[in-house]
Design a protein around this motif. Sequence first.
Motif, mmCIF file in Angstrom:
data_model
loop_
_atom_site.group_PDB
_atom_site.id
_atom_site.type_symbol
_atom_site.label_atom_id
_atom_site.label_comp_id
_atom_site.label_asym_id
_atom_site.label_seq_id
_atom_site.Cartn_x
_atom_site.Cartn_y
_atom_site.Cartn_z
ATOM 1 N N UNK A 134 0.847 -1.185 0.000
ATOM 2 C CA UNK A 134 0.000 0.000 0.000
ATOM 3 C C UNK A 134 0.888 1.242 0.000
ATOM 4 N N UNK A 135 0.612 2.155 -0.917
ATOM 5 C CA UNK A 135 1.319 3.431 -0.951
ATOM 6 C C UNK A 135 0.514 4.412 -0.111
ATOM 7 N N UNK A 136 1.128 4.916 0.937
ATOM 8 C CA UNK A 136 0.440 5.816 1.856
ATOM 9 C C UNK A 136 0.481 7.246 1.332
ATOM 10 N N UNK A 137 1.619 7.666 0.845
ATOM 11 C CA UNK A 137 1.758 9.040 0.356
ATOM 12 C C UNK A 137 2.726 9.048 -0.811
ATOM 13 N N UNK A 138 2.420 9.875 -1.801
ATOM 14 C CA UNK A 138 3.299 9.973 -2.969
ATOM 15 C C UNK A 138 3.368 11.407 -3.418
#
Length: 56
Positions: free
Chosen positions: A52-56
């Motif tokens: 899971x990508x939390x912030x980009x």
Amino acid sequence: MRYRTDKGAHSVYSLQFHYVACVKYRKKVFSDNISSRLKEINLSVAEKFGVEIIEQ
């Protein structure tokens, strides 16, 4: 913030990784279309590996 935890035989843990991309020069390197393509690639890789990508 809640973390997703995993359990082992004698432990509880939560793994989190930070990926940082540093550019060589101080000038603006990522244009809008390069930035959006990079996001597509990151989401594709994240889906492939089940992360899971939390912030980009």
